[in-house]
Design a protein around this motif. Structure first.
Motif, PDB file in Angstrom:
ATOM      1  N   VAL A   1      -6.083  -5.827  54.673  1.00 25.95           N
ATOM      2  CA  VAL A   1      -5.815  -7.219  54.547  1.00 25.95           C
ATOM      3  C   VAL A   1      -5.749  -7.560  53.183  1.00 25.95           C
ATOM      4  CG1 VAL A   1      -6.475  -9.407  55.299  1.00 25.95           C
ATOM      5  CG2 VAL A   1      -6.967  -7.474  56.658  1.00 25.95           C
TER       6      VAL A   1
ATOM      7  N   THR B   1      -5.064 -11.139  51.026  1.00 22.06           N
ATOM      8  CA  THR B   1      -4.907 -12.622  51.008  1.00 22.06           C
ATOM      9  C   THR B   1      -4.715 -13.318  49.656  1.00 22.06           C
ATOM     10  OG1 THR B   1      -6.549 -12.591  52.644  1.00 22.06           O
ATOM     11  CG2 THR B   1      -6.321 -14.690  51.732  1.00 22.06           C
TER      12      THR B   1
ATOM     13  N   GLU C   1      -4.304 -17.067  47.849  1.00 19.53           N
ATOM     14  CA  GLU C   1      -4.377 -18.567  48.231  1.00 19.53           C
ATOM     15  C   GLU C   1      -4.553 -19.260  46.886  1.00 19.53           C
ATOM     16  OE1 GLU C   1      -7.933 -21.217  50.006  1.00 19.53           O
ATOM     17  OE2 GLU C   1      -7.793 -19.562  50.947  1.00 19.53           O
TER      18      GLU C   1
ATOM     19  N   ARG D   1      -2.096 -20.531  52.037  1.00 22.93           N
ATOM     20  CA  ARG D   1      -2.557 -19.230  51.954  1.00 22.93           C
ATOM     21  C   ARG D   1      -1.524 -18.281  52.610  1.00 22.93           C
ATOM     22  NH1 ARG D   1      -7.533 -19.226  55.569  1.00 22.93           N
ATOM     23  NH2 ARG D   1      -8.517 -20.150  53.767  1.00 22.93           N
TER      24      ARG D   1
ATOM     25  N   VAL E   1      -1.539 -14.448  54.038  1.00 21.25           N
ATOM     26  CA  VAL E   1      -2.422 -13.197  54.672  1.00 21.25           C
ATOM     27  C   VAL E   1      -1.429 -12.217  55.283  1.00 21.25           C
ATOM     28  CG1 VAL E   1      -4.139 -12.557  56.146  1.00 21.25           C
ATOM     29  CG2 VAL E   1      -4.246 -14.918  55.246  1.00 21.25           C
TER      30      VAL E   1
ATOM     31  N   THR F   1      -1.339  -8.111  56.758  1.00 15.74           N
ATOM     32  CA  THR F   1      -2.315  -7.209  57.346  1.00 15.74           C
ATOM     33  C   THR F   1      -1.051  -6.082  57.528  1.00 15.74           C
ATOM     34  OG1 THR F   1      -3.476  -9.068  58.412  1.00 15.74           O
ATOM     35  CG2 THR F   1      -3.700  -6.831  59.245  1.00 15.74           C
TER      36      THR F   1
END
Length: 418
Positions: free
Chosen positions: A349, A351, A353, A398, A400, A402
């Motif tokens: 994952v 991320t 932000e 944000r 994200v 995966t």
């Protein structure tokens, strides 16, 4: 990164320089309101209604003229329109006339101490507010000081023919100096601050463009290193083959075969360069993103470790880091960006932000819009991954990504989108 429309409103859609400029403009408009509230309205409690009415009307006209002049002068300081010379002369003339009339009423008008106090307040404040506003229409310290000195000197000189005692005239002149000086300093500081904010914003955009240009130069240098020598050899051998063919020599065929071999080798090397560019090393991309954002004045924190991840996963997530970093630089007004990589439950994952995201631009709020995000989804789909992007907590954005690890997919990294 850019956030969806519908949140933040009119103020949130403005950049930081735009917010500072709007705040500066409304501060000068507030000065006009303050002039009416502090000078005009109290007249009704100090002098008779008829006189108070027209004196208040005069103060209101002066305040509106100050507000309009401040707005035009600020446009001039931003090089959006010509210097408002006529408006400046009009404000100066009206300021002098109102001040002189107020002074005459103070010394010769019918009334007692209340009228004298009221007209003295009108004289000092109108002259101070007018002078402070006029300084917005000039550039340089000397013209500004000259305007303040002229107002103070004029306030002192005009009282003497009316028989005002020297100490009283000096006290009034000091009051004008304080009022006009404070407002002139406020005007000069506001213009300086506004110019500084715009210059800093332009410098940040320049750093972002330089970062993109540096990446393009790096790719260009790689291609030059690969193709420069090979193309030179191809040109020489082709010329030699032409000369041999004209002479009827059989070696011309061998030279052309060599040209074909070098051309195929060049194709392979170019593909390797492009493949190396596309198949990004996630660790290098994270370090590069941190360096580029830091150069642009954005605090970037990177957490997690990309070591040991499959090449396909690193390539896909590396592109996410590239696109997200580019958006942080180009859009919004970020001051901090956090990038995190973690492995959990057979998935990687990533991320990204950032704060300071603009409102009303970018994707549609569900993370489906934007050509960059669409391209990232296609890359992640090829390795069984997915992408989520959207606004969180107002001005934060944000992304994200995966991606499942090969052992988690059971059939490798080529599975469909989850």
């Amino acid at each position: 990164m850019r956030t969806p429309g519908g949140s933040g409103g009119w103020w949130g859609r403005k950049s930081t320089p735009g917010k500072v400029e709007t705040y500066t403009r409304w501060s000068f408009h507030f000065f006009a309101v303050f002039e009416v509230a502090a000078v005009g309205l109290p007249l009704f409690a100090q002098v008779r209604a008829g006189l108070a009415g027209w004196m208040t009307a005069v103060v209101v006209v002066h305040a509106l003229l100050c507000s309009a002049t401040a707005s035009r002068a600020l446009d001039w300081t931003r090089d959006r329109r010509a210097q408002p010379v006529r408006l400046l002369w009009a404000l100066g003339t009206v300021t002098v006339l109102i001040s002189v009339v107020a002074l005459v009423l103070r010394e010769r008008g019918p009334g007692g101490d209340d009228l004298r106090a009221a007209t003295n307040t009108v004289f000092v404040c109108v002259l101070g507010f007018g002078t402070g506003t006029l300084t917005l229409g000039v550039r340089g310290r000397r013209p500004l000081l000259a305007m303040v000195a002229s107002a103070v000197g004029g306030a002192l000189v005009v009282q003497l023919p009316l028989g005002v005692a020297a100490p009283a005239a000096l006290g009034t002149a000091v009051a004008v100096l304080f009022t006009a000086g404070c407002l002139a300093f406020t005007a000069a500081f506001s213009v300086w601050l506004l110019d500084a904010v715009y210059e800093l914003d332009e410098a940040r955009e320049t750093r972002a463009r330089l970062a993109v240009a540096e990446e393009r130069l790096r790719f260009g240098r790689d291609l030059h290193d690969v193709m420069g020598r090979n193309l030179s050899v191809i040109a020489l051998k082709s010329e030699l083959a032409v000369q041999l063919a004209r002479r009827g020599r059989a070696e011309a065929v061998e030279q052309m075969i060599e040209v074909q071999r070098i051309a195929r080798e060049s194709q392979r090397e170019v593909r390797d360069v492009v493949r190396g560019y596309r198949e990004a090393d996630l660790r290098l991309e994270l370090a590069g993103a941190q360096g580029v954002l830091a150069a642009a004045g954005i605090d970037c924190e990177v957490t997690g470790d990309a070591a040991g991840l499959p090449v396909e996963v690193q390539s896909a997530l590396g592109w996410v880091v590239r696109e997200a970093t580019t958006n942080v630089l180009r859009h919004g007004d970020a001051g901090r960006c956090v990038v995190g990589v973690r492995v959990a439950e057979g998935r990687v994952v990533l991320t990204v932000e950032n704060d300071g995201a603009k409102v009303g631009e970018g994707d549609g709020g569900d993370g489906t819009g934007g050509a960059g995000l669409v391209g990232l989804r296609e890359r992640l789909t090829a390795v069984g991954g997915k992408l989520e992007a959207g606004a969180v907590d107002g001005d934060r954005f944000r992304v994200v990504a995966t991606v499942p690890l090969p052992s988690a997919t059971g059939t490798g990294m080529g599975g469909g989108a989850s």
